[in-house]
Design a protein around this motif. Structure first.
Motif, PDB file in Angstrom:
ATOM      1  N   UNK A  41     -27.784  35.809   4.879  1.00 21.45           N
ATOM      2  CA  UNK A  41     -28.413  35.251   3.684  1.00 21.45           C
ATOM      3  C   UNK A  41     -29.631  34.429   4.072  1.00 21.45           C
ATOM      4  N   UNK A  42     -30.703  34.589   3.312  1.00 19.25           N
ATOM      5  CA  UNK A  42     -31.912  33.782   3.478  1.00 19.25           C
ATOM      6  C   UNK A  42     -32.160  33.022   2.188  1.00 19.25           C
ATOM      7  N   UNK A  43     -32.422  31.734   2.305  1.00 21.57           N
ATOM      8  CA  UNK A  43     -32.673  30.868   1.155  1.00 21.57           C
ATOM      9  C   UNK A  43     -34.034  30.212   1.307  1.00 21.57           C
ATOM     10  N   UNK A  44     -34.794  30.212   0.232  1.00 24.05           N
ATOM     11  CA  UNK A  44     -36.078  29.517   0.211  1.00 24.05           C
ATOM     12  C   UNK A  44     -36.122  28.642  -1.035  1.00 24.05           C
ATOM     13  N   UNK A  45     -36.511  27.393  -0.868  1.00 22.84           N
ATOM     14  CA  UNK A  45     -36.616  26.468  -1.987  1.00 22.84           C
ATOM     15  C   UNK A  45     -37.935  25.713  -1.942  1.00 22.84           C
ATOM     16  N   UNK A  46     -38.419  25.346  -3.103  1.00 26.71           N
ATOM     17  CA  UNK A  46     -39.658  24.591  -3.217  1.00 26.71           C
ATOM     18  C   UNK A  46     -39.347  23.228  -3.819  1.00 26.71           C
ATOM     19  N   UNK A  47     -39.670  22.182  -3.081  1.00 30.89           N
ATOM     20  CA  UNK A  47     -39.523  20.815  -3.568  1.00 30.89           C
ATOM     21  C   UNK A  47     -40.846  20.374  -4.175  1.00 30.89           C
ATOM     22  N   UNK A  48     -40.793  19.928  -5.418  1.00 35.15           N
ATOM     23  CA  UNK A  48     -41.982  19.433  -6.102  1.00 35.15           C
ATOM     24  C   UNK A  48     -41.840  17.921  -6.295  1.00 35.15           C
ATOM     25  N   UNK A  49     -42.141  17.143  -5.253  1.00 33.72           N
ATOM     26  CA  UNK A  49     -41.972  15.691  -5.346  1.00 33.72           C
ATOM     27  C   UNK A  49     -43.003  15.068  -6.279  1.00 33.72           C
ATOM     28  N   UNK A  50     -42.588  14.031  -6.939  1.00 35.04           N
ATOM     29  CA  UNK A  50     -43.481  13.341  -7.869  1.00 35.04           C
ATOM     30  C   UNK A  50     -44.645  12.715  -7.111  1.00 35.04           C
ATOM     31  N   UNK A  51     -45.853  13.024  -7.519  1.00 39.56           N
ATOM     32  CA  UNK A  51     -47.033  12.415  -6.933  1.00 39.56           C
ATOM     33  C   UNK A  51     -47.407  12.943  -5.574  1.00 39.56           C
ATOM     34  N   UNK A  52     -46.854  14.108  -5.158  1.00 38.71           N
ATOM     35  CA  UNK A  52     -47.182  14.644  -3.843  1.00 38.71           C
ATOM     36  C   UNK A  52     -47.249  16.167  -3.931  1.00 38.71           C
ATOM     37  N   UNK A  53     -47.656  16.807  -2.816  1.00 41.21           N
ATOM     38  CA  UNK A  53     -47.793  18.258  -2.812  1.00 41.21           C
ATOM     39  C   UNK A  53     -46.429  18.926  -2.664  1.00 41.21           C
ATOM     40  N   UNK A  54     -46.330  20.189  -3.082  1.00 41.69           N
ATOM     41  CA  UNK A  54     -45.094  20.942  -2.968  1.00 41.69           C
ATOM     42  C   UNK A  54     -44.745  21.167  -1.503  1.00 41.69           C
ATOM     43  N   UNK A  55     -43.436  21.233  -1.229  1.00 41.22           N
ATOM     44  CA  UNK A  55     -42.964  21.444   0.133  1.00 41.22           C
ATOM     45  C   UNK A  55     -41.927  22.563   0.144  1.00 41.22           C
ATOM     46  N   UNK A  56     -41.946  23.362   1.209  1.00 49.69           N
ATOM     47  CA  UNK A  56     -41.067  24.505   1.337  1.00 49.69           C
ATOM     48  C   UNK A  56     -39.902  24.174   2.264  1.00 49.69           C
TER      49      UNK A  56
END
Length: 304
Positions: A41-56
């Motif tokens: 299994x491969x999982x990819x998620x995107x974190x969209x923190x408040x006031x900052x750039x998206x992170x993988x």
């Protein structure tokens, strides 16, 4: 006690080559002739923190389940004993207090001894004890490794969060049930236990603590045709206060998630796609920092 750095190559090799817990319940076949399941299994998620750039963030994992014993063999109903296991590696971007970058971490492996009953192809019930083999303690800089694993686990709604604990092993109890009736499929799984954090803040002489954790999920769906299952899971994963800044990105103590899935079955092979939509704090639609994820799994279900 010295701890060596786990390089990206080691994480990749461990995640792709170690036989290991069948994934959280969705639409797997209940054919009693199936004795072994192995999948990646491969999982990819995107974190969209408040006031900052998206992170993988994401993870690579291997899952396996094997039948150890069957009684009343040949009868319509039978008892079963199965061993499930998993191993994962996580990747992402985390900086520690000294500004050093961490891009990957190895997870602990969960082994579950499941004892159950099945009527053949429509109902299966299992339960039993489980432990983690604390491979995550091999990560250098345990605190930053754990922060990375918890951010990556947000992509799956913090399901099986103990596998990301880099400070000690866990012991828990698990149970699951699956039901099939015509084109309808349904099921549920739960687990509860405690993690024993022995390695805290880089010093063995820090007093150990126990962190309680639990999770419960259920799914419902349909098999409109023989080779396709469509449905949705609803799940809750919770934990006691970690302290020491090792918790999730907020002070929340549980995560509620919605997980739609589609599963293609061409025996003995299967392929499944899942999405994870976190709904509340700490990383859901109701929070200031949002994390969503996609998972792709493929594997094989083997008869004797």
């Amino acid at each position: 006690m010295p701890f060596r750095i786990v390089p990206p190559a080691l994480v990749l090799v461990a995640a792709l080559s170690t036989p290991a817990l069948a994934q959280s319940r969705t639409g797997e076949r209940l054919d009693p002739a199936i004795e072994r399941r192995v999948s990646g299994e491969a999982t990819v998620g995107v974190l969209e923190p408040y006031g900052s750039h998206d992170r993988l963030y994401g993870a690579l994992g291997v899952y396996a389940s094997g039948r150890l014993h069957t009684w009343d063999e040949g009868a319509e109903a039978r008892g079963i004993v199965e061993l499930d296991g998993t191993l994962r590696g996580f990747f992402g971007e985390v900086y520690d207090d000294a500004g050093s970058l961490r891009c990957c971490a190895i997870a602990s492996s969960t082994l579950s001894l499941m004892i159950g009953w099945t009527d053949g192809a429509s109902v299966r019930v299992r339960g039993g004890p489980a432990i983690t083999l604390p491979f995550a303690m091999l990560n250098s800089r345990a605190s930053s490794a754990q922060y990375l694993t918890q951010l990556a686990l947000a992509a799956t709604g913090f399901w099986d969060a103990w596998e990301g604990f880099a400070l000690g092993p866990s012991a828990l109890a698990r149970a699951d049930v699956d039901v099939r009736s015509g084109v309808l499929i349904a099921g549920a799984d739960l687990a509860a236990g405690a993690a024993f954090w022995l390695w805290r803040d880089g010093f063995w002489d820090e007093p150990p603590i126990a962190v309680a954790h639990y999770q419960i999920g259920g799914y419902v769906g349909i098999e409109p045709i023989e080779w396709l299952a469509l449905g949705t899971r609803v799940q809750v994963a919770g934990w006691s206060d970690y302290g020491d800044g090792h918790a999730t990105p907020s002070d929340a103590d549980a995560q509620v998630s919605l997980v739609p899935f589609a599963r293609w079955m061409g025996p003995p092979w299967f392929v499944e796609v899942r999405g994870t939509m976190n709904l509340d704090e700490p990383v859901g639609f109701a929070s200031r920092s949002l994390m969503w994820g996609v998972r792709l799994a493929a594997g094989v279900e083997l008869e004797p």
